[in-house]
Write a protein that holds these residues in place. Sequence first.
Motif, PDB file in Angstrom:
ATOM      1  N   LYS A  15      26.689  47.106  19.331  1.00  0.00           N
ATOM      2  CA  LYS A  15      27.475  45.879  19.387  1.00  0.00           C
ATOM      3  C   LYS A  15      28.908  46.149  19.839  1.00  0.00           C
ATOM      4  N   LYS A  16      29.466  47.269  19.412  1.00  0.00           N
ATOM      5  CA  LYS A  16      30.852  47.594  19.740  1.00  0.00           C
ATOM      6  C   LYS A  16      31.012  48.142  21.151  1.00  0.00           C
ATOM      7  N   HIS A  17      30.079  48.987  21.587  1.00  0.00           N
ATOM      8  CA  HIS A  17      30.290  49.714  22.837  1.00  0.00           C
ATOM      9  C   HIS A  17      29.382  49.295  23.999  1.00  0.00           C
ATOM     10  N   HIS A  18      28.277  48.604  23.703  1.00  0.00           N
ATOM     11  CA  HIS A  18      27.314  48.301  24.769  1.00  0.00           C
ATOM     12  C   HIS A  18      26.816  46.859  24.717  1.00  0.00           C
ATOM     13  N   SER A  19      27.635  45.954  24.219  1.00  0.00           N
ATOM     14  CA  SER A  19      27.196  44.568  24.102  1.00  0.00           C
ATOM     15  C   SER A  19      27.151  43.905  25.471  1.00  0.00           C
ATOM     16  N   TRP A  20      26.407  42.802  25.532  1.00  0.00           N
ATOM     17  CA  TRP A  20      26.317  42.019  26.765  1.00  0.00           C
ATOM     18  C   TRP A  20      27.701  41.550  27.209  1.00  0.00           C
ATOM     19  N   ASP A  21      28.521  41.103  26.268  1.00  0.00           N
ATOM     20  CA  ASP A  21      29.860  40.615  26.603  1.00  0.00           C
ATOM     21  C   ASP A  21      30.724  41.730  27.176  1.00  0.00           C
ATOM     22  N   CYS A  22      30.638  42.917  26.583  1.00  0.00           N
ATOM     23  CA  CYS A  22      31.416  44.051  27.083  1.00  0.00           C
ATOM     24  C   CYS A  22      30.980  44.428  28.496  1.00  0.00           C
TER      25      CYS A  22
ATOM     26  N   GLU B   4      32.228  41.779  30.974  1.00  0.00           N
ATOM     27  CA  GLU B   4      33.663  41.923  31.214  1.00  0.00           C
ATOM     28  C   GLU B   4      33.958  43.121  32.113  1.00  0.00           C
ATOM     29  N   ALA B   5      33.225  44.225  31.917  1.00  0.00           N
ATOM     30  CA  ALA B   5      33.441  45.414  32.730  1.00  0.00           C
ATOM     31  C   ALA B   5      33.110  45.144  34.199  1.00  0.00           C
ATOM     32  N   TYR B   6      32.006  44.448  34.455  1.00  0.00           N
ATOM     33  CA  TYR B   6      31.635  44.113  35.833  1.00  0.00           C
ATOM     34  C   TYR B   6      32.665  43.170  36.461  1.00  0.00           C
ATOM     35  N   GLN B   7      33.106  42.197  35.682  1.00  0.00           N
ATOM     36  CA  GLN B   7      34.086  41.252  36.206  1.00  0.00           C
ATOM     37  C   GLN B   7      35.397  41.949  36.555  1.00  0.00           C
TER      38      GLN B   7
ATOM     39  N   LEU C 163      35.755  45.093  37.330  1.00  0.00           N
ATOM     40  CA  LEU C 163      35.525  45.940  38.494  1.00  0.00           C
ATOM     41  C   LEU C 163      35.648  45.138  39.772  1.00  0.00           C
ATOM     42  N   VAL C 164      35.029  43.961  39.809  1.00  0.00           N
ATOM     43  CA  VAL C 164      35.085  43.130  41.022  1.00  0.00           C
ATOM     44  C   VAL C 164      36.522  42.696  41.294  1.00  0.00           C
ATOM     45  N   LEU C 165      37.276  42.365  40.243  1.00  0.00           N
ATOM     46  CA  LEU C 165      38.655  41.942  40.421  1.00  0.00           C
ATOM     47  C   LEU C 165      39.491  43.066  41.031  1.00  0.00           C
ATOM     48  N   ARG C 166      39.218  44.292  40.625  1.00  0.00           N
ATOM     49  CA  ARG C 166      39.982  45.431  41.189  1.00  0.00           C
ATOM     50  C   ARG C 166      39.626  45.691  42.639  1.00  0.00           C
ATOM     51  N   LEU C 167      38.453  45.241  43.045  1.00  0.00           N
ATOM     52  CA  LEU C 167      38.040  45.460  44.435  1.00  0.00           C
ATOM     53  C   LEU C 167      38.641  44.433  45.393  1.00  0.00           C
ATOM     54  N   GLN C 168      39.134  43.335  44.839  1.00  0.00           N
ATOM     55  CA  GLN C 168      39.647  42.252  45.696  1.00  0.00           C
ATOM     56  C   GLN C 168      41.096  42.501  46.116  1.00  0.00           C
TER      57      GLN C 168
END
Length: 312
Positions: free
Chosen positions: A292-299, A302-305, A307-312
């Motif tokens: 829940k702390k390190h591998h949740s769906w929300d986490c 957020e990590a993918y989002q 990453l995409v923001l840093r690519l723009q």
Amino acid sequence: MRRGPGALLSAASCSPHWPGAANRSQDHLEAVGHICSLKDAFGYENPSEIANLISAEKFEAALAIHLYKGGRLLQGSRIPFGIIFGGTDINEDIKHEEKHRVMGAVLEEASATFNWKRFLQNAGIPQDTENLHLFLLICGLRRVKDPLYLVDVFSEWHRREPHIHLLIIGPAVSCFFCFRNCPNYAPFTSRAPGVHLLQEIPQDDLHAAVKRCFAVVNSSISEGMSAAILEAMDLDVPVLARNIPGNAAIIQHKDTGLLYTDPQEFVQLSKSLMNDPTLEREIVTKAKAYVKKHHSWDCEREAYQNLVLRLQ
């Protein structure tokens, strides 16, 4: 049922004076983009009328509220359907022989139902085994997963304690493990009692099987971040994993799981887990918290989002 928006049929016994679960389920489904049509089960006489409605409205999936009242109308349906239990079906309808029979038949068809007995039968595991302890190894059958690593010691253990079984689930992704046409298939059958092989099954069924097993096993030579391990942790099932860097990165020994260095230690640790319910509960609780702390769906989202923001 589709993950994205789709046309859904909900069959329920509805009353304008008592909206209950039918309207709540409709609100929940529409809130995530589904188009949901709520129909009163008392307005239909038999499954053929619902079948005609499904065809005309092009519904993609269905939900029935109450196993008998709504579920009986979805028998023979050409679309996947699930059942939401009520109180009457569980407490009263089950007492009537004919309703009980119909309810059982509906459950056999429902897409959301996992048939444990059928699963064991398909896997070749005796259903009359008392005190069954089923260990599950989930992997594509290839060298890096080393699915044969525990076969010999597990089979030897099974001969002494027949209630112990190892089930390996996964597709043969390497010709080395091609089904039936390779000498290496033999250890899973006649030469290794207590060890069973089952080809891949739908994810929902797999998760249901994980919940019913005693522990999930990992025997890989190399891992990055095992999805099977993390899913087992999230499903409140203890994990016994080979002590390699990838596994040790997500499992703390005797805290969120158990790490073994050889097959003999695997058996030793398995027995300690079987004989110590307190240890099992502690491992399951801490593993769930870790995921829940390190591998949740929300986490992950957020990590993918980010990453995409840093690519723009």
